[in-house]
Design a protein around this motif. Structure first.
Motif, PDB file in Angstrom:
ATOM      1  N   SER A  61       0.719  -1.405   0.009  1.00 31.08           N
ATOM      2  CA  SER A  61       0.131   0.326  -0.010  1.00 31.08           C
ATOM      3  C   SER A  61       1.373   0.884  -0.235  1.00 31.08           C
ATOM      4  O   SER A  61       2.101   1.414   0.379  1.00 31.08           O
ATOM      5  CB  SER A  61      -0.658  -0.048   1.297  1.00 31.08           C
ATOM      6  OG  SER A  61      -0.166   0.189   2.542  1.00 31.08           O
ATOM      7  N   ILE A  62      -0.113   2.318  -0.790  1.00 29.74           N
ATOM      8  CA  ILE A  62       1.293   3.505  -0.288  1.00 29.74           C
ATOM      9  C   ILE A  62       0.098   4.173  -0.014  1.00 29.74           C
ATOM     10  O   ILE A  62      -1.280   5.307  -0.409  1.00 29.74           O
ATOM     11  CB  ILE A  62       0.994   4.095  -2.055  1.00 29.74           C
ATOM     12  CG1 ILE A  62       1.837   3.140  -2.370  1.00 29.74           C
ATOM     13  CG2 ILE A  62       2.347   5.627  -1.898  1.00 29.74           C
ATOM     14  CD1 ILE A  62       2.341   3.302  -4.255  1.00 29.74           C
ATOM     15  N   ASP A  63       0.691   5.705   1.109  1.00 37.22           N
ATOM     16  CA  ASP A  63      -0.673   6.634   1.828  1.00 37.22           C
ATOM     17  C   ASP A  63      -0.104   7.655   1.838  1.00 37.22           C
ATOM     18  O   ASP A  63       0.902   8.108   2.612  1.00 37.22           O
ATOM     19  CB  ASP A  63      -1.247   6.024   3.010  1.00 37.22           C
ATOM     20  CG  ASP A  63      -1.836   6.958   3.846  1.00 37.22           C
ATOM     21  OD1 ASP A  63      -2.057   6.693   4.949  1.00 37.22           O
ATOM     22  OD2 ASP A  63      -2.202   7.708   3.248  1.00 37.22           O
ATOM     23  N   ALA A  64      -0.737   8.322   0.761  1.00 34.11           N
ATOM     24  CA  ALA A  64      -0.339  10.033   0.802  1.00 34.11           C
ATOM     25  C   ALA A  64      -0.482  10.726   1.616  1.00 34.11           C
ATOM     26  O   ALA A  64      -0.198  12.357   1.622  1.00 34.11           O
ATOM     27  CB  ALA A  64       0.420  10.228  -1.127  1.00 34.11           C
ATOM     28  N   SER A  65      -1.372  10.812   2.384  1.00 35.52           N
ATOM     29  CA  SER A  65      -2.508  12.143   2.718  1.00 35.52           C
ATOM     30  C   SER A  65      -1.400  12.585   3.966  1.00 35.52           C
ATOM     31  O   SER A  65      -1.915  13.727   4.118  1.00 35.52           O
ATOM     32  CB  SER A  65      -3.625  11.174   3.459  1.00 35.52           C
ATOM     33  OG  SER A  65      -3.286   9.968   4.294  1.00 35.52           O
ATOM     34  N   ARG A  66      -0.715  12.111   4.568  1.00 32.05           N
ATOM     35  CA  ARG A  66       0.280  13.091   5.916  1.00 32.05           C
ATOM     36  C   ARG A  66       0.660  13.821   4.327  1.00 32.05           C
ATOM     37  O   ARG A  66       0.857  14.952   5.142  1.00 32.05           O
ATOM     38  CB  ARG A  66       0.984  12.412   6.463  1.00 32.05           C
ATOM     39  CG  ARG A  66       0.271  12.360   7.593  1.00 32.05           C
ATOM     40  CD  ARG A  66       1.034  11.144   8.404  1.00 32.05           C
ATOM     41  NE  ARG A  66       1.702  11.422   8.912  1.00 32.05           N
ATOM     42  CZ  ARG A  66       3.104  11.074   9.548  1.00 32.05           C
ATOM     43  NH1 ARG A  66       3.662  10.157   9.236  1.00 32.05           N
ATOM     44  NH2 ARG A  66       3.873  12.021  10.185  1.00 32.05           N
ATOM     45  N   ILE A 137       5.858   9.939   3.279  1.00 31.70           N
ATOM     46  CA  ILE A 137       4.641   9.128   2.616  1.00 31.70           C
ATOM     47  C   ILE A 137       4.970   8.121   2.695  1.00 31.70           C
ATOM     48  O   ILE A 137       6.266   7.142   3.558  1.00 31.70           O
ATOM     49  CB  ILE A 137       4.953   9.051   0.968  1.00 31.70           C
ATOM     50  CG1 ILE A 137       4.348  10.641   0.068  1.00 31.70           C
ATOM     51  CG2 ILE A 137       4.162   7.861   0.226  1.00 31.70           C
ATOM     52  CD1 ILE A 137       5.234  10.839  -0.995  1.00 31.70           C
ATOM     53  N   GLU A 138       3.717   7.000   3.596  1.00 30.59           N
ATOM     54  CA  GLU A 138       3.656   5.324   3.799  1.00 30.59           C
ATOM     55  C   GLU A 138       3.786   4.978   2.905  1.00 30.59           C
ATOM     56  O   GLU A 138       2.551   4.356   2.151  1.00 30.59           O
ATOM     57  CB  GLU A 138       2.794   5.385   5.388  1.00 30.59           C
ATOM     58  CG  GLU A 138       2.964   6.335   6.478  1.00 30.59           C
ATOM     59  CD  GLU A 138       2.182   6.729   7.476  1.00 30.59           C
ATOM     60  OE1 GLU A 138       2.236   7.877   8.149  1.00 30.59           O
ATOM     61  OE2 GLU A 138       1.351   5.663   7.169  1.00 30.59           O
ATOM     62  N   LYS A 140       3.893   0.529   2.495  1.00 26.11           N
ATOM     63  CA  LYS A 140       3.890  -1.060   3.213  1.00 26.11           C
ATOM     64  C   LYS A 140       4.783  -2.000   2.023  1.00 26.11           C
ATOM     65  O   LYS A 140       3.820  -1.972   1.147  1.00 26.11           O
ATOM     66  CB  LYS A 140       3.115  -1.121   3.437  1.00 26.11           C
ATOM     67  CG  LYS A 140       2.354  -1.193   4.999  1.00 26.11           C
ATOM     68  CD  LYS A 140       0.948  -0.940   5.530  1.00 26.11           C
ATOM     69  CE  LYS A 140       0.503  -0.528   6.689  1.00 26.11           C
ATOM     70  NZ  LYS A 140       0.485   0.485   6.844  1.00 26.11           N
TER      71      LYS A 140
END
Lengths: 764, 294, 161
Positions: A61-66, A137-138, A140
């Motif tokens: 997963s890629i989480d760019a929200s922050r 950007i997180e 996993k």
């Protein structure tokens, strides 16, 4: 140094062969010249890239929200923002690429395939905010086992990079999935039988490590997308058109929406043919409506742009007592990097390119590894293929007690000799180079006093590319001319274009103004690479000048009130065929152009199919420190066939530059990976390129065996000179210490180990 | 990188105060040739940089035949290399300083910064050790002296405590008929980090041949610079000949605790330690005899 | 403003005021704030010399100097080597000898060579090579750069009479 040795030149030129100052020279010595990184728009956004820390991993997963919430961040893109492309091979500059993989190479999709593989790109108001955003950007990952060595990647049970990849072999696809993406084979006669009947058979294994082009300018790209859909990309690239095609393909946009402005470029050597960040900054500009700029760090450049293949090669050569080669056999494995490509096939053409033999068998593999996709690096695949051959040839010379140049002369290819693919060579100059090498001061001089000094020689080959070029030659009203081409000038080529035009039009070099055009302003022109620029673009310039001359003949005819057939162009002036005393120069004609029909502009487009191969032969003397294994190159001479040297200073420069890269490749340069497939030395400190005190004087001897397929006999010269140095130095070291180091780079500890091993064996 | 404060204090007290404002996150800037790279590369997080180059005590460069050399921690290597008394009396130190990178780097990098970076491969630390140097260090609780051999405590670590600034090096006055030399082995001819470095300092007796004092130190051959005492002992009381050289070289190799890394394999480093020890002894002897000078 | 400042320096003989962020290097300040793009980015770690400038009389890698350190400094960049429109002998000899191909390393070499000839008007070949060991060139193999520096040195010595 820099002697011209004319072997077949019968014509004498007025401008060709002289050494005028290059037209862009003053800008480059005053700091005025604008390279790709020198653009700073007022409302510029800066781009930074998040890259994979793993050499092989699934992206869960890629989480760019922050990151998106960080003030100053304007846009973030990942591969999800790029169109999905089909499974199809396309030409992209100087090699081939699978469309499906083109996007994945730029921004990882489901897997990261090498450390440094880009995952997300951020556009922000300043570079520090962009960096900070990348840290937020997180991602996993599920790390997978990585493999960087080609032999390990071929082994049973090796982790597969692309689950569905099967080997293209001999035109067919093999069923079993593997990391071997192509298998090329050339065959002639029966090598096995021929080896049996030979008096000498030598078989050896050689290894090379991954190396990088090491251009000093960092990769950089700036893009501005207008609201009407037109996108301009400024970049340091080896080809504006190749870049435009790649950008358009990756963004699934029509070519006409994209204009590429090639800036002055700080070195390429093949490494600036693929695009890396151009489509991404274009996409970020589309998203934000602002200009977006990205410049790589040196660590990114090493880890995420295409280097040159590491290789394993097994070379076997058979010969008769008199030195005639009977059979040539090679098995080679080329590191391909994370995506399929094809340098193994080129290597198969190069490996025995210098030598004749009735029987030949070459098998060459491209192997996928968890490293960046391999790109072209100056005669790509040829140095790795040919160095082992010239080591074995040297051993045969030792075994048969033959002079190393004599043995090579005995077996050297010439016009009509068959290449690996069965086609014959045209006119080539290998023999001439070998003969010239034999005549050099260097070869004739005694070896420097030892201990542990040695002399080596080796040959090199590059087929040189042809491809397409366009040129426009407007004649100015004062009788000077402009030359407009699409060939990016990396090494002084625009001066050579001016020289060719001047020679053809009867002008002085200073009377011609050469320029490099963007993709809106000239016809399609393939990359500056493949040693094709002076040859093919030069041919286009020549033909454009001839087109201008043909138009001008009509004007002269009008002025002389005669017919066009009666006007000739000889020795730089128009001559009346029936009245030879009546002549006119371009300068004299030019002010009359408006009243005889309007402006004159010559144009031409050229596709060269038969470029003219380039051979070279090098000689080196080395001294080895027996306590440390350190190799000092004492003296170096490079002999090369240039066809015709348009600007001899720049031909010499190409030779000296290629030799120096070859010295680095031979002695010190390599990618060092840890067990997790991470590059440990992504910087100029520990990726050791030659510095000023590391090289000796490099003497050059230019041989001229004109290329019959070019108006002035030009052969490409840029790439051949990087091919001989590795074997030249390897052979010199072998003669210095009595042992062969068959693994590149020949670092001090390897040389010392070989020396001590030999000393031990002698003692026992 | 987060925004940073930047100060250029003109007094040591101010510098110490500033250093204490955000422990661990204040970078002391001398030449910057290590600090800036580490900060930009994300290996050090900083909220402030303190430029030490305007503090007079850190710019001292003096020699007195009785008291020896005072080398301020912020003195650039190029300035030290131009200082004639240093070239004459402490050639190993100048040789080390002139090997720290290119001319551009030497214009900026300081011996103080080179040492405080804590690398056992630093080119200045082994010369300082064999020359018997000590570092003067000052902090919020006062000042103290640390012998050169005890400064680097591990890769990237020094004996300086939080809040302390290295002010100057004091190198004792040279004995009569003594000299020194430093050599490092690198694969190219410049611009590399030492694969192994060796420094030798020795003094000869009245006969100009017998060694009366010796000190040998090895760099990049273990987690800290190594004072090769056994190698030095192998020389004392002896004349320099094949036997004593071989003994010193063997002892030096034996003293190493090398690792294999991207700059070289361990056995090779062990071997080089012996080779460089031998070569620096020979050079130091020639210099001590006045046959050669830097 | 936190983390920003005005730096006053003399660049190529002119007094200059630059608005910089504390995080900027001198190289950044020259290229972005001063509009002097002659000094180039090659590695940002002090290994290639493409960013070389002369600062207070010594040649430095401007990528490893903080912009803030330029306060009160005297700087010479490649843009300041010529005398108005008259090229310096180094620049002329580089052109004459074709000592540049792509030209990206050329500003750094010119600055470095000028610093050498200012300090050592008659350098030996060894001195030339080692002085500029910190300037990488990937195109030329250094041969023509050596010839150009030698000839420029001779030209400068002759001009002094």
């Amino acid at each position: 140094m820099g002697k011209l040795q004319v072997t077949e030149q019968s014509k004498r030129y007025k401008v060709i062969g002289t050494r005028p100052v290059r037209h862009d020279g003053e800008d480059k010595v005053t700091g005025r010249a604008r390279y790709g990184g020198d653009l700073f728009f007022k409302d510029l956004l800066w781009c930074k890239v998040l890259r994979s820390p793993h050499a092989h991993a699934k992206i869960l997963s890629i989480d760019a929200s922050r990151a998106l919430r960080l003030p100053g961040v304007m846009a973030i893109v990942t591969s999800a923002d790029l169109p999905r492309l089909e499974d199809r091979m396309v030409e992209s500059g100087e090699g081939v690429e699978n469309l499906k993989f083109m996007t994945d190479r730029l921004l990882a999709r489901d897997k990261v395939l090498f450390k440094g593989h880009a995952i997300a790109a951020v556009a922000a108001v300043d570079v520090w905010t962009a960096e900070e955003a990348c840290n937020l950007i997180e991602v996993k990952y599920e790390p997978l086992k990585a493999v960087v060595d080609p032999l390990e990647a071929m082994a049973e049970g090796a982790p597969l990079l692309h689950g569905t990849l099967t080997t293209m072999t001999l035109g067919k696809k093999v069923q079993k999935a593997s990391n071997v993406c192509t298998h090329t084979q050339f065959k002639r006669g029966d090598v096995h039988a021929a080896f049996k009947g030979s008096d000498v058979v030598i078989e050896r294994e050689f290894r090379t490590k991954t190396t990088h082009q090491g251009y000093i300018e960092l990769h950089t790209a700036t893009a501005l997308a207008r609201s009407d859909g037109q996108i301009t990309v400024w970049t340091s690239t080896q080809g504006g058109f190749a870049a435009r095609e790649q950008i358009a393909t990756i963004l699934a946009l029509p070519l006409s929406r994209i204009k590429v402005v090639p800036m002055e470029i700080g070195g390429g050597f093949g490494g600036r043919i693929p695009v890396y960040m151009e489509p991404i900054v274009a996409l970020l500009s589309i998203r934000t409506g602002k200009p977006v700029k990205h410049t790589m760090t040196r660590a990114e450049d090493f880890q995420a742009t295409g280097p040159a293949s590491a290789t394993v090669s097994r070379i076997k050569i058979g010969a008769r007592k008199d030195g005639t080669f009977t059979a040539l056999q090679a098995w080679m494995a080329y590191e391909g990097g994370a995506f399929p490509g094809n340098w193994g096939a080129t290597g198969a053409m190069c490996v025995f390119s210098a030598y004749k033999a009735e029987h030949l068998l070459v098998d060459s593999l491209d192997v996928m590894t968890n490293t960046p996709k391999v790109a072209a690096y100056r005669a790509p695949s040829s140095p790795q293929a040919m160095w082992g051959v010239d080591s074995v040839v040297d051993e045969i010379a030792e075994t048969l007690k033959m002079d190393p140049l004599e043995l090579r002369l005995k077996n050297a290819v010439e016009e009509g000799s068959l290449k690996a693919d069965g086609l014959p060579y045209g006119r080539i100059g290998l023999r001439e180079c070998l003969l010239a090498a034999r005549q050099t001061e260097h070869w004739k001089s005694p070896l420097p006093e030892g201990p542990y000094t040695g002399r080596g020689t080796a040959v090199g080959f590059w087929h040189n590319a042809g491809l397409q070029s366009s040129a426009i030659v407007p004649i100015n009203m004062d009788g000077t001319a402009s030359v407009v081409t699409g060939s990016v000038d990396i090494g002084g080529s625009r001066a050579s274009m001016a020289i060719i035009a001047a020679e053809t039009l009867g002008l002085k070099a200073e009377e011609v103004r050469p320029s490099v055009a963007d993709t809106d302003s000239i016809g399609h022109t393939d990359v500056t690479g493949g040693s094709r620029t002076t040859m093919t673009t030069g041919q286009a310039v020549y033909e454009a000048c001839q087109d201008a001359i043909a138009q001008m003949k009509l004007r002269v005819a009008k002025l002389w009130d005669t017919q066009a057939e009666h006007v000739e162009f000889k020795d730089g002036r128009f001559v009346h065929a029936k009245d030879p005393g009546k002549t006119m120069t371009v300068k004299q004609l030019a002010p009359n152009l408006p009243r005889t029909g309007g402006p004159v502009q010559g144009r031409a487009s050229v596709l060269t199919r038969q470029p003219g191969a380039g051979f070279g032969c090098h000689i080196a003397d080395v001294q080895v420190d027996p306590d440390t294994g350190k190799v000092t190159v004492l003296r170096y001479t490079a002999v090369q066939d240039a066809g015709t040297a348009i600007h001899p200073s720049y031909v010499e420069g190409q030779m000296q530059g290629g030799v120096t890269q070859g010295i680095g490749w031979a002695l010190n340069e390599e990618y060092v990976h840890n067990e997790r497939g991470e590059m440990m030395n992504p910087g100029f400190l520990d990726y050791r390129m030659p510095t000023f005190p590391d090289v000796p004087h490099i003497e050059t001897v230019i041989v001229e065996v004109p290329n019959p397929n070019h108006a002035y006999g030009v052969r490409g010269v840029g790439e051949t000179p990087i091919v001989p140095p590795m074997a030249t130095l390897h052979n010199a070291i072998a003669h210095a210490i009595g042992a062969r180091v068959r693994s590149l780079p020949m670092t001090p500890h390897k040389v010392l180990d070989a020396l001590m091993e030999t000393a031990k064996m002698a003692a026992d | 990188m987060k925004p940073i404060e930047f100060d250029a204090p003109t007094s040591l007290q101010d510098a110490i105060r500033l250093l204490g404002t955000d422990p661990g996150k204040v970078g002391l800037l001398s030449g910057g040739t290590d600090l800036i790279i580490q900060w930009r590369g994300g290996r050090r997080e900083l909220s402030r940089m303190v430029d030490l180059k305007h503090i007079p005590e850190l710019n001292v460069l003096e020699f007195d035949p009785a008291r020896g050399l005072r080398l301020g921690a912020a003195v650039p290597c190029a300035r030290l290399a131009d200082f004639e008394p240093a070239r004459q009396h402490y050639p190993a130190l100048v040789e080390g300083a002139q090997l720290i990178g290119s001319m551009q780097i030497q214009s900026r990098a300081s011996v103080g910064g080179n040492v405080c970076n804590g690398s056992p491969a630093a080119d200045s630390i082994c010369p300082l050790i064999v020359l018997g140097a000590a570092a003067l260090v000052q902090g919020p609780r006062g000042n103290r002296e640390i012998p050169a051999a005890l400064i680097v405590t591990g890769p990237g670590q020094t004996a300086l405590q939080g809040g302390e600034i290295l002010v100057e090096f004091r190198v004792p006055a040279p004995a009569a008929r003594s000299s020194s030399a430093y050599l490092r082995f690198i694969p190219r001819n410049e611009m590399d980090i030492a694969v192994v470095g060796a420094a030798t300092s020795l003094a000869l007796g009245h006969d100009g041949r017998t060694v009366t004092q010796a000190a040998i130190a090895l760099g990049a051959a273990g987690p800290t610079p190594i004072a090769a005492d056994a190698a030095a002992k192998a020389l004392v009381g002896k004349k320099i000949d094949e036997a004593s050289l071989a003994a010193a070289a063997a002892a030096a190799s034996g003293a190493t605790k090398p690792i294999t890394d991207l700059r070289g394999p361990a056995p090779y480093r062990r071997h080089l330690a012996g080779v460089l020890t031998r070569r620096t002894i020979e050079t130091a002897v020639r210099r001590a005899r006045g046959e050669e000078r830097l | 403003m936190t983390g920003k400042r005005i730096v006053t320096a003399t660049i190529n003989g002119k007094a200059v005021w630059l608005a910089v962020d504390n995080r900027m290097s001198l190289l950044d300040a020259l290229r972005e704030a001063a509009g002097l793009t002659g000094a180039k980015e090659g590695c940002l770690t002090g290994d290639c010399g493409a960013c070389s400038v002369i600062m207070n009389g010594r040649v430095v890698d401007s990528c490893l100097v903080m912009a803030a350190e330029a306060e009160g400094a005297t700087l010479t960049t490649v843009e300041g080597i010529a005398n108005g429109s008259q090229l310096h002998p180094l620049q002329k000899q580089f052109l004459r000898h074709a000592a540049l191909q792509c030209g990206i390393c050329t500003p750094g070499f010119l600055v470095s060579a000028k610093a050498l000839l200012d300090a050592t008007p008659n350098p030996t070949e060894h001195e030339i090579r080692y002085w500029m060991a910190g300037n990488l060139c990937r195109c030329t193999g250094y041969e023509k750069i050596l010839s150009a520096v030698k000839d420029a040195a001779a030209e400068l010595r002759n001009a002094k009479g």
